[in-house]
Motif scaffolding. Structure first.
Motif, mmCIF file in Angstrom:
data_model
loop_
_atom_site.group_PDB
_atom_site.id
_atom_site.type_symbol
_atom_site.label_atom_id
_atom_site.label_comp_id
_atom_site.label_asym_id
_atom_site.label_seq_id
_atom_site.Cartn_x
_atom_site.Cartn_y
_atom_site.Cartn_z
ATOM 1 N N THR A 179 -7.846 1.443 5.503
ATOM 2 C CA THR A 179 -7.586 2.506 5.240
ATOM 3 C C THR A 179 -7.402 3.542 6.473
ATOM 4 O O THR A 179 -7.946 3.191 7.520
ATOM 5 C CB THR A 179 -8.840 3.395 4.296
ATOM 6 O OG1 THR A 179 -9.936 3.630 5.154
ATOM 7 C CG2 THR A 179 -9.131 2.497 3.244
ATOM 8 N N THR B 214 0.696 -1.194 -0.035
ATOM 9 C CA THR B 214 0.004 -0.216 -0.006
ATOM 10 C C THR B 214 0.999 1.342 -0.134
ATOM 11 O O THR B 214 1.946 1.193 0.594
ATOM 12 C CB THR B 214 -0.954 0.160 1.268
ATOM 13 O OG1 THR B 214 -0.230 -0.165 2.270
ATOM 14 C CG2 THR B 214 -1.849 -1.056 1.186
ATOM 15 N N THR C 69 0.017 4.982 0.932
ATOM 16 C CA THR C 69 -0.986 5.796 1.480
ATOM 17 C C THR C 69 -1.281 6.914 0.584
ATOM 18 O O THR C 69 -2.530 7.418 0.404
ATOM 19 C CB THR C 69 -0.970 5.880 2.946
ATOM 20 O OG1 THR C 69 -0.834 4.558 3.766
ATOM 21 C CG2 THR C 69 -2.224 6.451 3.654
ATOM 22 N N VAL D 136 -8.044 -4.927 2.370
ATOM 23 C CA VAL D 136 -7.167 -3.682 2.213
ATOM 24 C C VAL D 136 -8.235 -2.573 3.398
ATOM 25 O O VAL D 136 -9.195 -2.320 3.248
ATOM 26 C CB VAL D 136 -7.311 -2.681 0.926
ATOM 27 C CG1 VAL D 136 -6.512 -1.254 1.119
ATOM 28 C CG2 VAL D 136 -6.489 -3.593 -0.179
ATOM 29 N N PRO E 178 -5.312 3.989 1.482
ATOM 30 C CA PRO E 178 -4.933 2.564 1.840
ATOM 31 C C PRO E 178 -3.731 2.453 2.629
ATOM 32 O O PRO E 178 -2.607 3.059 2.499
ATOM 33 C CB PRO E 178 -4.683 1.706 0.488
ATOM 34 C CG PRO E 178 -4.148 2.877 -0.645
ATOM 35 C CD PRO E 178 -4.890 4.031 0.025
#
Length: 250
Positions: A139, A25, A27, A137, A124
């Motif tokens: 967040t 991921t 972000t 996934v 994510p």
């Protein structure tokens, strides 16, 4: 410099899948592609708080507020490989955004869902594969405001890594990051972590300004009569099972 890499997950070799494939991921990075462009020090380091790296192949969106997931596959199906291929698995985004697009970023992303927009997410962070090959996934977008106003609170989505089909699985309580997940070996029980609910509260005399979780889930003691006193929000872990007792994600 990558756009805030967080979790890395290895796709399990199940259901006929035999590759060595990993996902990470990214972000977000709202300074990506902005000016003045930052320059690394002689040793290759840079101050994270002031870095303004240019757009590049692996970080292709300027002002990358929603982030995404990158993946790579080891050559020769071996963990001993010294070469690999890679691609951007998904660009997160908001299909309802009214932001003006940039040449490298329309802020809408390319999440595969049905109906379109039903699984929009951004920032994510957590990433985990269950033993059945599904990718989960989680967040960390904050309070669901600004660039995340249409996405709501933080969430966890389930992704088919073969088709990229994405479905929203759960939405967190206000201002709580969804972080940490595991399953029982039979796939019938899941544990999910919720971190710092209501953390935007600024008044120490009113800790429940934005969230009362988990107290908001029950107001009475176990006798069903005695009221429980209010309390500040707390991080916690929720346990999830299906009503039919089946495998979660099916």
């Amino acid at each position: 410099m990558m756009d805030r890499p967080e979790w890395i997950g290895a796709r399990p070799r199940v259901n006929g899948f035999q590759e060595v494939e990993l996902y990470c991921t990214l972000t977000n990075n709202n300074r990506r592609g902005t000016t003045p462009v930052s320059v690394n020090a002689a040793d290759g380091s840079t101050a994270g708080g002031g870095a303004r790296p240019p757009v590049d192949a692996a970080n292709a969106r300027a002002n990358n507020v929603h982030g995404g997931v990158i993946r790579w596959r080891e050559d020769g199906r071996s963990v001993r490989a010294t070469t690999f291929t890679w691609d951007t698995f998904v660009q997160a985004g908001d299909t309802q955004t009214t932001r003006a697009p940039l040449p490298t970023n329309d802020f809408r992303g390319n999440i595969v869902d049905n109906p379109n927009g039903s699984a929009d997410y951004g920032a994510p962070d957590g990433l985990w594969f269950d033993d059945f090959g599904r990718m989960w996934v989680q967040t960390d977008s904050g309070a669901g405001t600004g660039d995340f106003i249409n996405l709501g609170m933080d969430q966890m989505v389930c992704v088919n890594p073969s088709t990229k089909e994405t479905k929203r699985f759960l939405t967190a309580c206000p201002q709580a990051e969804v972080t940490g997940v595991t399953m029982s070996p039979d796939g019938k029980t899941m544990w999910v972590g919720l971190q710092h609910p209501g953390d935007a509260a600024s008044d120490p005399t009113n800790p429940e300004q934005f969230s009362r979780w988990p107290h908001s889930q029950w107001n009475l003691a176990s006798d069903g009569v005695t009221p429980l006193n209010p309390g500040r929000p707390r991080s916690g872990v929720v346990v999830i099972t299906k009503n039919d007792g089946g495998i979660i994600g099916t």
